[in-house]
Design an enzyme around this catalytic site. Structure first.
Site, short mmCIF file in Angstrom:
data_model
loop_
_atom_site.label_atom_id
_atom_site.label_comp_id
_atom_site.label_asym_id
_atom_site.label_seq_id
_atom_site.Cartn_x
_atom_site.Cartn_y
_atom_site.Cartn_z
N ARG A 78 0.85 -1.19 0.00
CA ARG A 78 0.00 0.00 0.00
C ARG A 78 0.89 1.24 0.00
O ARG A 78 1.72 1.40 0.89
CB ARG A 78 -0.91 0.00 1.24
CG ARG A 78 -1.71 1.26 1.39
CD ARG A 78 -2.73 1.21 2.54
NE ARG A 78 -3.37 2.51 2.59
CZ ARG A 78 -3.28 3.36 3.62
NH1 ARG A 78 -2.64 3.03 4.71
NH2 ARG A 78 -3.86 4.53 3.57
N HIS A 122 -2.89 10.97 0.80
CA HIS A 122 -2.29 10.74 2.12
C HIS A 122 -1.67 12.06 2.58
O HIS A 122 -0.46 12.17 2.74
CB HIS A 122 -1.29 9.60 2.06
CG HIS A 122 -1.01 8.96 3.40
ND1 HIS A 122 -1.15 7.62 3.63
CD2 HIS A 122 -0.58 9.48 4.58
CE1 HIS A 122 -0.81 7.33 4.89
NE2 HIS A 122 -0.46 8.46 5.48
N GLU A 167 -7.30 8.47 6.38
CA GLU A 167 -7.54 9.08 7.69
C GLU A 167 -8.02 10.52 7.61
O GLU A 167 -7.33 11.44 8.08
CB GLU A 167 -6.26 9.02 8.54
CG GLU A 167 -5.74 7.62 8.77
CD GLU A 167 -4.60 7.58 9.79
OE1 GLU A 167 -4.09 8.64 10.17
OE2 GLU A 167 -4.23 6.48 10.23
N ASN A 292 -7.08 1.65 10.04
CA ASN A 292 -5.75 1.86 10.61
C ASN A 292 -5.89 1.81 12.12
O ASN A 292 -6.68 2.56 12.70
CB ASN A 292 -5.19 3.24 10.22
CG ASN A 292 -4.88 3.32 8.73
OD1 ASN A 292 -4.98 2.32 8.01
ND2 ASN A 292 -4.50 4.50 8.27
N TYR A 294 -3.86 1.68 15.90
CA TYR A 294 -2.62 1.81 16.65
C TYR A 294 -2.81 1.60 18.15
O TYR A 294 -1.95 1.03 18.82
CB TYR A 294 -1.98 3.18 16.41
CG TYR A 294 -1.41 3.28 15.02
CD1 TYR A 294 -0.14 2.79 14.73
CD2 TYR A 294 -2.16 3.81 13.97
CE1 TYR A 294 0.38 2.83 13.45
CE2 TYR A 294 -1.65 3.87 12.68
CZ TYR A 294 -0.37 3.37 12.42
OH TYR A 294 0.13 3.41 11.16
N GLU A 352 -3.21 -0.16 8.18
CA GLU A 352 -2.00 0.25 8.90
C GLU A 352 -2.07 -0.31 10.31
O GLU A 352 -3.14 -0.29 10.94
CB GLU A 352 -1.88 1.78 9.04
CG GLU A 352 -1.54 2.51 7.78
CD GLU A 352 -1.41 4.03 7.99
OE1 GLU A 352 -1.12 4.48 9.12
OE2 GLU A 352 -1.60 4.76 7.01
C1 FCB Z 1 -1.02 7.23 10.71
C2 FCB Z 1 -0.65 7.76 9.34
C3 FCB Z 1 0.70 7.31 8.87
C4 FCB Z 1 1.71 7.25 9.98
C5 FCB Z 1 1.17 6.49 11.15
C6 FCB Z 1 2.14 6.31 12.28
O1 FCB Z 1 -1.92 8.10 11.32
O2 FCB Z 1 -1.60 7.40 8.39
O3 FCB Z 1 1.09 8.15 7.82
O4 FCB Z 1 2.11 8.53 10.32
O5 FCB Z 1 0.00 7.10 11.62
#
Ligand code: FCB
Length: 453
Positions: A78, A122, A167, A292, A294, A352
């Site tokens: 990607r 992006h 995002e 995405n 985290y 992500e």
């Molecule tokens: C996300 C973004 C990516 C990167 C990660 C850590 O929010 O999409 O570009 O910065 O965080």
């Protein structure tokens, strides 16, 4: 001994990157500057004044990087297209050299048998468009659809997975509400308008794709499950506000045709009335959602937090990444189940997932990154659990292939599976990359053998 494979043969095993974060050469071959070029060149905006001028020099070394993907056994990649390389003014005149770069990149990826997933936006809006108001200008939906259409026409026979926006929440929260990301505005009246125009742009691009595209197009959102700190009415309400703002603000209009009611309370007089007809444009059928993921947020009511009155409660016993993000793999299972239940049935991808950790110095050509390796293993197990619970999850993209320019944090945060020595541009796969390769090769069985981390 035959270990059972845990993932289907057509599961996509990928890594993700974005143009401004890795390419470098931002003005090469006739490219137009982006808002990130201008923002990072404004004193005080990024840590240590870091810019994407060189980054990973991927614009010139892309063949080497595609070879890395192949050597790790990935079957998907990607990446994003820099709008200003293709259209230096953001609209009108095409720059054949910029478009040619992405044609060569796609061809190189396909030659290795890797499936490209292309993100159209992006975060690197052409600076020329920002001078016209950027995402605050209602014409931005048409600018974006025109740009998207040119890429569909050039690459549409070769690229089967398209993403409109990456995002939108971060674009608006960082770029228009808190001013910590490009274009650096801090204006509660601007934020809902930028959000709405991004959604209109998404809808227009999907319409353009349906007119000629034969494959799949989706949206990528960053989601973060919200859990109340205490079962009090105040904390529960704060949790609902945080959830509306982060998780439902973009997906509700796209799939359900309207904004969550909490948003008008959060933004107060800054929340405008939007024409009903806009939601017909925004609510285009999609082929997939990219998630995405985290971290999670444990939420406490806090009047001092603006604009949500919902603060994050640090969990002292948990591991935190270099950016202070709590490591919480279970949240990935939870959020995937939630998305599938609320907006499905629909194919999902984790587009992500990854972690910044301090990487110890290299010894004998190896970089041992046990915390990232463990993060990867535990989140892949969370993915397995979501699939076991019936979520139609078709692929996983690690963030990121390479250490890269982490926006306002510059080069201080390393998310890569592959280490980049910025002085020499030497790439060295970390232990986490080797582990990922084993998982891929064994179709997941290596997740079960691994007790080291
Ligand atoms: C996300 C973004 C990516 C990167 C990660 C850590 O929010 O999409 O570009 O910065 O965080």
């Amino acid at each position: 001994m035959n270990e059972p494979t845990l993932f289907p043969a057509d599961f996509l095993w990928g890594a993700a990157t974005s143009a401004y974060q890795i390419e470098g050469s931002p003005l090469a071959d006739g490219a137009g500057a982006s808002i990130w070029h201008e923002f990072s060149h404004t004193p005080g905006r990024t840590r240590d004044g870091d810019t994407g001028d060189v980054a990973c020099d991927h614009y010139r070394r892309y063949r080497e990087d595609v070879a890395l993907l192949g050597d790790l056994g990935l079957n998907a990649y990607r990446f994003s297209v820099s709008w200003g390389r293709v259209l230096p003014e953001g609209r009108g005149r095409i720059n054949p050299a910029g478009l040619g770069f992405y044609e060569r990149l796609v061809d190189a990826v396909l030659e290795r048998g890797i499936q490209p997933m292309v993100t159209l936006y992006h975060w690197d809006l052409p600076a020329a468009l920002d001078r016209l108001g950027g995402w605050l200008n209602p014409d931005s939906a048409d600018w974006f659809a025109d740009y998207a259409q040119r890429l569909f026409r050039t690459l549409g026979d070769r690229v089967k997975l398209w993403v409109t926006l990456n995002e939108p929440w971060v674009v608006v929260d960082g770029g228009y509400l808190h001013g910590v990301l490009a274009p650096g505005q801090r204006n509660p009246f601007a934020a809902p308008l930028a959000a709405h125009n991004l959604l209109r742009a998404h809808g227009s691009a999907v319409q353009a794709y349906r007119a000629e595209g034969r494959h799949q197009i989706g949206l990528v959102v960053n989601l973060e499950p919200k859990y109340p700190a205490a079962e009090t009415a105040e904390d529960l309400n704060a949790t609902m506000r945080a959830d509306a703002y982060w998780n439902r603000q973009y997906l509700d209009p796209v799939f359900l045709g309207g904004y969550p009611p909490e948003l008008s309370d959060i933004f107060g007089e800054a929340w405008p009335a939007f024409p009903d007809a806009d939601f017909d444009l925004i609510r285009q059928p999609l082929d997939f959602i990219g998630v995405n993921y985290y971290s999670r947020q444990v939420v406490r009511h806090d009047p001092a937090d603006w604009p949500l009155a919902a603060a994050r409660v640090r969990q002292p016993r948990q591991t935190h990444t270099g950016l202070e993000w709590e490591v919480y793999p279970r949240g990935l299972t939870d959020i995937l189940e939630w998305v599938a239940g609320r907006y499905g049935p629909l194919p999902l991808y984790v587009t992500e997932n990854g972690a910044a950790f301090y990487d110890p110095p290299q010894t004998e050509g190896e970089i041992d990154d046990p915390l990232r390796r463990r993060y990867l293993r535990d989140h892949l197990c969370a993915v397995l659990e979501a699939r076991r619970k019936g979520v139609d999850l078709r692929g996983y993209f690690a963030w990121s292939l390479l250490d890269n320019f982490e926006w306002a944090y510059g080069y201080s945060q390393r998310f890569g599976l592959v280490h980049v020595d910025y002085a020499t541009q030497r790439r060295t796969p970390k232990a986490s990359a080797r582990f990922y390769a084993e998982v891929i090769q064994s179709r997941g069985a290596a997740l079960k053998w691994d007790h080291s981390a």
